[in-house]
Design a protein around this motif. Structure first.
Motif, PDB file in Angstrom:
ATOM      1  N   TYR A   8      70.247  60.528  18.929  1.00 51.97           N
ATOM      2  CA  TYR A   8      69.874  60.075  17.585  1.00 51.97           C
ATOM      3  C   TYR A   8      71.032  60.416  16.656  1.00 51.97           C
ATOM      4  N   HIS A  16      64.564  65.417  11.393  1.00 49.18           N
ATOM      5  CA  HIS A  16      63.534  65.748  12.382  1.00 49.18           C
ATOM      6  C   HIS A  16      63.301  67.257  12.421  1.00 49.18           C
ATOM      7  N   TRP A  17      64.375  68.035  12.522  1.00 50.92           N
ATOM      8  CA  TRP A  17      64.217  69.488  12.696  1.00 50.92           C
ATOM      9  C   TRP A  17      63.827  70.170  11.392  1.00 50.92           C
ATOM     10  N   ARG A  64      62.635  59.460   5.978  1.00 52.28           N
ATOM     11  CA  ARG A  64      62.801  59.343   7.438  1.00 52.28           C
ATOM     12  C   ARG A  64      62.395  57.962   7.939  1.00 52.28           C
ATOM     13  N   ARG A  68      64.747  55.342   9.768  1.00 46.63           N
ATOM     14  CA  ARG A  68      64.382  54.892  11.121  1.00 46.63           C
ATOM     15  C   ARG A  68      64.351  53.368  11.201  1.00 46.63           C
ATOM     16  N   HIS A  92      54.804  58.530  19.081  1.00 45.22           N
ATOM     17  CA  HIS A  92      55.693  58.645  17.917  1.00 45.22           C
ATOM     18  C   HIS A  92      55.138  57.851  16.732  1.00 45.22           C
ATOM     19  N   TYR A  96      54.146  59.362  13.117  1.00 40.31           N
ATOM     20  CA  TYR A  96      54.617  58.841  11.825  1.00 40.31           C
ATOM     21  C   TYR A  96      53.424  58.529  10.915  1.00 40.31           C
ATOM     22  N   HIS A 157      53.545  66.564  21.983  1.00 40.33           N
ATOM     23  CA  HIS A 157      54.942  66.193  21.753  1.00 40.33           C
ATOM     24  C   HIS A 157      55.889  67.323  22.179  1.00 40.33           C
ATOM     25  N   ARG A 175      68.812  64.117  23.150  1.00 33.21           N
ATOM     26  CA  ARG A 175      68.866  62.980  22.212  1.00 33.21           C
ATOM     27  C   ARG A 175      68.570  63.480  20.793  1.00 33.21           C
ATOM     28  N   MET A 176      67.762  64.560  20.699  1.00 33.77           N
ATOM     29  CA  MET A 176      67.346  65.071  19.391  1.00 33.77           C
ATOM     30  C   MET A 176      67.984  66.431  19.083  1.00 33.77           C
TER      31      MET A 176
HETATM   32  C1  HEM Z   1      56.516  70.053  14.717  1.00 28.28           C
HETATM   33  C2  HEM Z   1      56.604  68.885  14.280  1.00 28.28           C
HETATM   34  C3  HEM Z   1      57.285  67.716  14.938  1.00 28.28           C
HETATM   35  C4  HEM Z   1      57.103  66.429  14.573  1.00 28.28           C
HETATM   36  C5  HEM Z   1      56.161  65.924  13.486  1.00 28.28           C
HETATM   37  C6  HEM Z   1      57.961  65.604  15.410  1.00 28.28           C
HETATM   38  C7  HEM Z   1      58.045  64.220  15.330  1.00 28.28           C
HETATM   39  C8  HEM Z   1      58.866  63.420  16.091  1.00 28.28           C
HETATM   40  C9  HEM Z   1      58.936  61.972  16.007  1.00 28.28           C
HETATM   41  C10 HEM Z   1      58.104  61.113  15.058  1.00 28.28           C
HETATM   42  C11 HEM Z   1      59.869  61.559  16.910  1.00 28.28           C
HETATM   43  C12 HEM Z   1      60.286  60.108  17.179  1.00 28.28           C
HETATM   44  C13 HEM Z   1      61.632  59.857  16.608  1.00 28.28           C
HETATM   45  C14 HEM Z   1      61.919  58.360  16.506  1.00 28.28           C
HETATM   46  O1  HEM Z   1      62.066  57.675  17.517  1.00 28.28           O
HETATM   47  O2  HEM Z   1      62.011  57.898  15.366  1.00 28.28           O
HETATM   48  C15 HEM Z   1      60.396  62.738  17.573  1.00 28.28           C
HETATM   49  C16 HEM Z   1      61.349  62.738  18.570  1.00 28.28           C
HETATM   50  C17 HEM Z   1      61.695  63.837  19.308  1.00 28.28           C
HETATM   51  N1  HEM Z   1      61.232  65.137  19.135  1.00 28.28           N
HETATM   52 FE1  HEM Z   1      59.953  65.780  17.718  1.00 28.28          FE
HETATM   53  N2  HEM Z   1      58.655  66.401  16.286  1.00 28.28           N
HETATM   54  C18 HEM Z   1      58.270  67.710  16.039  1.00 28.28           C
HETATM   55  C19 HEM Z   1      58.728  68.841  16.697  1.00 28.28           C
HETATM   56  C20 HEM Z   1      59.509  68.823  17.827  1.00 28.28           C
HETATM   57  C21 HEM Z   1      59.847  69.991  18.632  1.00 28.28           C
HETATM   58  C22 HEM Z   1      59.400  71.444  18.320  1.00 28.28           C
HETATM   59  C23 HEM Z   1      60.626  69.543  19.649  1.00 28.28           C
HETATM   60  C24 HEM Z   1      61.242  70.327  20.802  1.00 28.28           C
HETATM   61  C25 HEM Z   1      60.688  71.352  21.380  1.00 28.28           C
HETATM   62  C26 HEM Z   1      60.824  68.112  19.478  1.00 28.28           C
HETATM   63  C27 HEM Z   1      61.593  67.296  20.280  1.00 28.28           C
HETATM   64  C28 HEM Z   1      61.801  65.947  20.112  1.00 28.28           C
HETATM   65  C29 HEM Z   1      62.663  65.133  20.950  1.00 28.28           C
HETATM   66  C30 HEM Z   1      63.475  65.623  22.156  1.00 28.28           C
HETATM   67  C31 HEM Z   1      62.597  63.812  20.454  1.00 28.28           C
HETATM   68  C32 HEM Z   1      63.343  62.575  21.005  1.00 28.28           C
HETATM   69  C33 HEM Z   1      62.419  61.810  21.925  1.00 28.28           C
HETATM   70  C34 HEM Z   1      63.034  60.477  22.354  1.00 28.28           C
HETATM   71  O3  HEM Z   1      64.220  60.432  22.579  1.00 28.28           O
HETATM   72  O4  HEM Z   1      62.298  59.500  22.452  1.00 28.28           O
HETATM   73  N3  HEM Z   1      60.113  67.705  18.372  1.00 28.28           N
HETATM   74  N4  HEM Z   1      59.761  63.862  17.062  1.00 28.28           N
END
Ligand code: HEM
Ligand code: HEM
Length: 185
Positions: A8, A16-17, A64, A68, A92, A96, A157, A175-176
């Motif tokens: 990304y 995101h983070w 965001r 996106r 996802h 959202y 997730h 990726r993220m």
């Molecule tokens: C706590 C609240 C969190 C929310 C609301 C959230 C939300 C999201 C959303 C909506 C996406 C999709 C991104 C897109 O395609 O536009 C995403 C992707 C991702 N998130 Fe989170 N996330 C959260 C926490 C985390 C945590 C703690 C981790 C790791 C331990 C994580 C790892 C990832 C990864 C690796 C992707 C990429 C997935 C892909 O490539 O399809 N997320 N997140």
């Protein structure tokens, strides 16, 4: 191994983070502040944190979603099965949707109930909804039931992200990651 071609873009990772950290604080604070028997000034501080960070989250999710829609991410690695693609896309989209519904319902619940949102009040932003106990009750229920849905989805997730990052090591996690700057090697 991170691959800059499938990562990304840096602004998407940063937001995101940032949102993840704020949400992982907002949910437990929301649960704690609604418990009985808390010391009054402690409870007030928790409410102030929750409402104002919640409004900040609404601003962040709007940015965001705009980013996106204007920056399509690279496709997932080709060895990810189709059903996982579909589940990832659906979960996802649901995340959202809830990231919009939760702060909007919270805002309506508080404003229609006649309560302050300190940061907006300090900035002179007037309430966008009328004072109405009936509306406040509806928004309160949506916020309450939505909180289980968003907590459940976030747990799934994070489980999926750790599965990819620790067990499969297939590049989906990176990726993220990292939250900003270039790719990790
Ligand atoms: C706590 C609240 C969190 C929310 C609301 C959230 C939300 C999201 C959303 C909506 C996406 C999709 C991104 C897109 O395609 O536009 C995403 C992707 C991702 N998130 Fe989170 N996330 C959260 C926490 C985390 C945590 C703690 C981790 C790791 C331990 C994580 C790892 C990832 C990864 C690796 C992707 C990429 C997935 C892909 O490539 O399809 N997320 N997140
Ligand atoms: C992504 C953003 C948000 C999340 C994830 C979230 C989550 C939660 C959770 C888990 C609770 C405890 C369960 C409950 O009693 O409903 C709660 C309660 C509450 N939240 Fe939020 N919240 C968010 C945004 C907001 C915003 C923006 C406001 C107001 C400006 C707000 C106002 C409240 C209030 C007043 C309560 C206490 C219950 C009630 O009286 O309605 N929340 N929230």
């Amino acid at each position: 191994m991170a691959n800059p071609d499938t990562q990304y873009p840096s602004p998407a990772r940063f937001i995101h983070w940032t949102m993840a950290a704020l949400i992982l604080a907002t949910i437990p604070v929301g649960v704690l502040m609604t418990q009985e028997g808390l010391e009054r000034s402690f409870q007030n501080s928790l409410y102030i944190f929750h409402k104002n960070v919640g409004v900040l989250l609404l601003v962040l999710i709007l940015i965001r979603i705009f980013y996106r829609l204007t920056h399509k991410p690279a496709p997932l690695p080709s060895d990810i099965p189709d059903w996982q693609h579909r589940i990832a896309g659906l979960s996802h989209a649901a995340l959202y949707a809830l990231l919009l519904i939760m702060p909007i319902a919270g805002y309506i619940r508080v404003r229609s109930g006649g309560f302050p949102i300190e940061a907006l009040d300090a900035l002179g932003v007037p309430s966008l909804v009328p004072r109405s106990d009936a509306l406040a009750e509806v928004a309160k229920s949506i916020h309450y039931f939505g909180s289980f849905a968003i907590a459940g989805l976030i747990a799934m997730h994070i489980g999926a992200a750790l599965y990819h990052g620790i067990l499969r090591k297939d590049g989906v996690f990176s990726r993220m990651w990292p939250p900003f700057g270039g790719s990790a090697s």
